[in-house]
Enzyme design. Sequence first.
Site, PDB file in Angstrom:
ATOM      1  N   GLU A  88      -0.913   9.956 -23.215  1.00 44.92           N
ATOM      2  CA  GLU A  88      -1.793   9.216 -22.298  1.00 44.92           C
ATOM      3  C   GLU A  88      -1.688   9.719 -20.859  1.00 44.92           C
ATOM      4  O   GLU A  88      -1.356   8.960 -19.949  1.00 44.92           O
ATOM      5  CB  GLU A  88      -1.420   7.723 -22.311  1.00 44.92           C
ATOM      6  CG  GLU A  88      -1.437   7.059 -23.670  1.00 44.92           C
ATOM      7  CD  GLU A  88      -0.805   5.658 -23.654  1.00 44.92           C
ATOM      8  OE1 GLU A  88      -0.151   5.296 -22.656  1.00 44.92           O
ATOM      9  OE2 GLU A  88      -0.953   4.937 -24.640  1.00 44.92           O
ATOM     10  N   PRO A  89      -1.943  10.989 -20.613  1.00 41.07           N
ATOM     11  CA  PRO A  89      -1.840  11.465 -19.230  1.00 41.07           C
ATOM     12  C   PRO A  89      -2.976  10.915 -18.373  1.00 41.07           C
ATOM     13  O   PRO A  89      -4.116  10.816 -18.833  1.00 41.07           O
ATOM     14  CB  PRO A  89      -1.958  12.989 -19.368  1.00 41.07           C
ATOM     15  CG  PRO A  89      -2.756  13.190 -20.617  1.00 41.07           C
ATOM     16  CD  PRO A  89      -2.405  12.042 -21.534  1.00 41.07           C
ATOM     17  N   TYR A 127       3.254   3.464  -1.711  1.00 42.29           N
ATOM     18  CA  TYR A 127       4.422   4.122  -2.322  1.00 42.29           C
ATOM     19  C   TYR A 127       5.094   5.124  -1.391  1.00 42.29           C
ATOM     20  O   TYR A 127       5.831   5.983  -1.863  1.00 42.29           O
ATOM     21  CB  TYR A 127       4.027   4.919  -3.570  1.00 42.29           C
ATOM     22  CG  TYR A 127       3.092   4.277  -4.555  1.00 42.29           C
ATOM     23  CD1 TYR A 127       3.507   3.214  -5.361  1.00 42.29           C
ATOM     24  CD2 TYR A 127       1.801   4.770  -4.731  1.00 42.29           C
ATOM     25  CE1 TYR A 127       2.649   2.664  -6.309  1.00 42.29           C
ATOM     26  CE2 TYR A 127       0.940   4.222  -5.677  1.00 42.29           C
ATOM     27  CZ  TYR A 127       1.375   3.169  -6.455  1.00 42.29           C
ATOM     28  OH  TYR A 127       0.523   2.646  -7.391  1.00 42.29           O
ATOM     29  N   CYS A 140      -6.709  -2.468  10.699  1.00 43.70           N
ATOM     30  CA  CYS A 140      -5.782  -3.190  11.571  1.00 43.70           C
ATOM     31  C   CYS A 140      -4.472  -3.503  10.876  1.00 43.70           C
ATOM     32  O   CYS A 140      -4.171  -4.663  10.586  1.00 43.70           O
ATOM     33  CB  CYS A 140      -6.448  -4.475  12.046  1.00 43.70           C
ATOM     34  SG  CYS A 140      -8.032  -4.152  12.793  1.00 43.70           S
ATOM     35  N   GLU A 141      -3.698  -2.467  10.560  1.00 42.40           N
ATOM     36  CA  GLU A 141      -2.378  -2.587   9.951  1.00 42.40           C
ATOM     37  C   GLU A 141      -1.590  -1.366  10.400  1.00 42.40           C
ATOM     38  O   GLU A 141      -2.121  -0.263  10.338  1.00 42.40           O
ATOM     39  CB  GLU A 141      -2.458  -2.491   8.413  1.00 42.40           C
ATOM     40  CG  GLU A 141      -3.309  -3.498   7.727  1.00 42.40           C
ATOM     41  CD  GLU A 141      -2.514  -4.687   7.202  1.00 42.40           C
ATOM     42  OE1 GLU A 141      -1.268  -4.629   7.186  1.00 42.40           O
ATOM     43  OE2 GLU A 141      -3.162  -5.677   6.834  1.00 42.40           O
TER      44      GLU A 141
HETATM   45  C1  PLP Z   1      -0.490   4.186 -16.010  1.00 45.65           C
HETATM   46  C2  PLP Z   1      -0.296   4.461 -17.443  1.00 45.65           C
HETATM   47  C3  PLP Z   1      -0.505   5.753 -17.952  1.00 45.65           C
HETATM   48  C4  PLP Z   1      -0.853   6.933 -17.085  1.00 45.65           C
HETATM   49  O1  PLP Z   1       0.173   7.271 -16.220  1.00 45.65           O
HETATM   50  P1  PLP Z   1       0.064   8.634 -15.369  1.00 45.65           P
HETATM   51  O2  PLP Z   1       1.300   8.637 -14.573  1.00 45.65           O
HETATM   52  O3  PLP Z   1      -1.159   8.537 -14.556  1.00 45.65           O
HETATM   53  O4  PLP Z   1       0.005   9.753 -16.356  1.00 45.65           O
HETATM   54  C5  PLP Z   1      -0.391   5.944 -19.310  1.00 45.65           C
HETATM   55  N1  PLP Z   1      -0.056   4.920 -20.133  1.00 45.65           N
HETATM   56  C6  PLP Z   1       0.161   3.673 -19.690  1.00 45.65           C
HETATM   57  C7  PLP Z   1       0.518   2.605 -20.645  1.00 45.65           C
HETATM   58  C8  PLP Z   1       0.055   3.400 -18.327  1.00 45.65           C
HETATM   59  O5  PLP Z   1       0.294   2.164 -17.884  1.00 45.65           O
END
Ligand code: PLP
Length: 439
Positions: free
Chosen positions: A299-300, A342, A368-369
């Site tokens: 899941e990138p 972050y 304004c921060e």
């Molecule tokens: C945010 C997230 C991702 C993607 O993370 P990246 O750091 O953008 O690759 C994949 N899986 C889940 C469950 C997430 O919460």
Amino acid sequence: MKEQISSRPFHYPRPGAPLSCGSVSLENLARKFGTPLYVYSGDQIAERLHLFQQALAGRDHLVCYAVKANSALAILKLLAGLDAGFDIVSGGELERVLAAAPEAVARVVFSGVGKTAAEIDLALKAGILEFNVESEAELELLAARARKLKTKARFALRVNPDVFADTHPYISTGLREHKFGIDIRRAPAIYKNAAGNRWLEAHGVSVHIGSQIRSAEPFGAAMERVSKLMRQLAREGIALKSVDAGGGLGIDYHTGVPTSRSAAVGWRGGNFDAAEKVREYAEALQSALGDFQGQLLIEPGRFLVAQAGALITRVLHVKRNGKKTFVITDAAMNDLIRPALYQAHHEIVPVRLRAGRPQLVDVVGPVCESGDFFARDRRLGGVEPGDLVALLDAGAYGMAQSSNYNTRLRPAEVLVEGAKARLIRRRETVADLLAPEMI
Ligand SMILES: *Cc1c(COP(=O)(O)O)cnc(C)c1O
């Protein structure tokens, strides 16, 4: 000989020429579409997806792009056309996939710690690939909704492997102290329990240890633990069809940039070796998986889109207060909140480099921060009011985390493919903002 893939699509094509995305001048885009403006290279997004697909070519796999990193419909459509699936974390993100690429809905996995019944129903009806379930209560709710709709819900338990990943604490998720996932030691009992429920199918197991993780090692360590769990489950008669390694592979936000005209000659976006990173990552997963025959999902998010994007902004004023010089831009923290949220670093480059010595400046927005800054004590090639600058590596968690704070209109977005650039989201209008309100 294979040309090295540069880390960013942004570069100065000739000495004295403005910064370009591929072959498209950012000066022209700013003139045509205004600023602040997000510009993305579709070519680089496609190239990055291909790196993952290539590295996993030896096994059954699916790259599920994490929609939350950048949920522009045009980008979802581009990725779906290249066989990507999607990782979603809300019903809204599912609606985006349905709007951009309905044919890809069978390649959707649904993550997130707090799914509502309505979101679950939407996903069950749409026929997504699997639910990544983060608690026993959620699994019960999923079974109840599946029963109600007379359908079977494919699920994966998102386990918490208790692996430390060296990243910012806000985006680290794989330790027992975090809200994410199910204690891996509890998982076998939950799978066994679910086996007796005809509305549930134990389809897989998933893990996601955090974001912006630069080393392959923690991904391998987490997958080792998941592999062990799968072997144990297999011995007990529960054979899972898929394993989801999550996202989180990080990029290099610090790859150097030129600060003067002479240094810009030959600068081609920096030389972070994305291909090598993906190979190491894939290798760590594969070796931990051993002879697992099912489908590997990943899941990138960030890795696919971050470096493909830049936020182009115009300098409004250059202001001196005592010893400090402030470069005030027309973009602000509501457009790109990562530095404020972050302490994130974004390289900043002038779109047209000027002669003369770089100066030490703070680059700040008009909100304004005091937290509204993009960079502090940064060495920047001389900039004057009216100049354009580019905030690099802004393709992920940029527009996706933008807001209307200070009643600011969110930027327009442009996608560059080959020599073509097209608007994929128009700039907001005041009418857009006021529409939901009543007096
Ligand atoms: C945010 C997230 C991702 C993607 O993370 P990246 O750091 O953008 O690759 C994949 N899986 C889940 C469950 C997430 O919460």
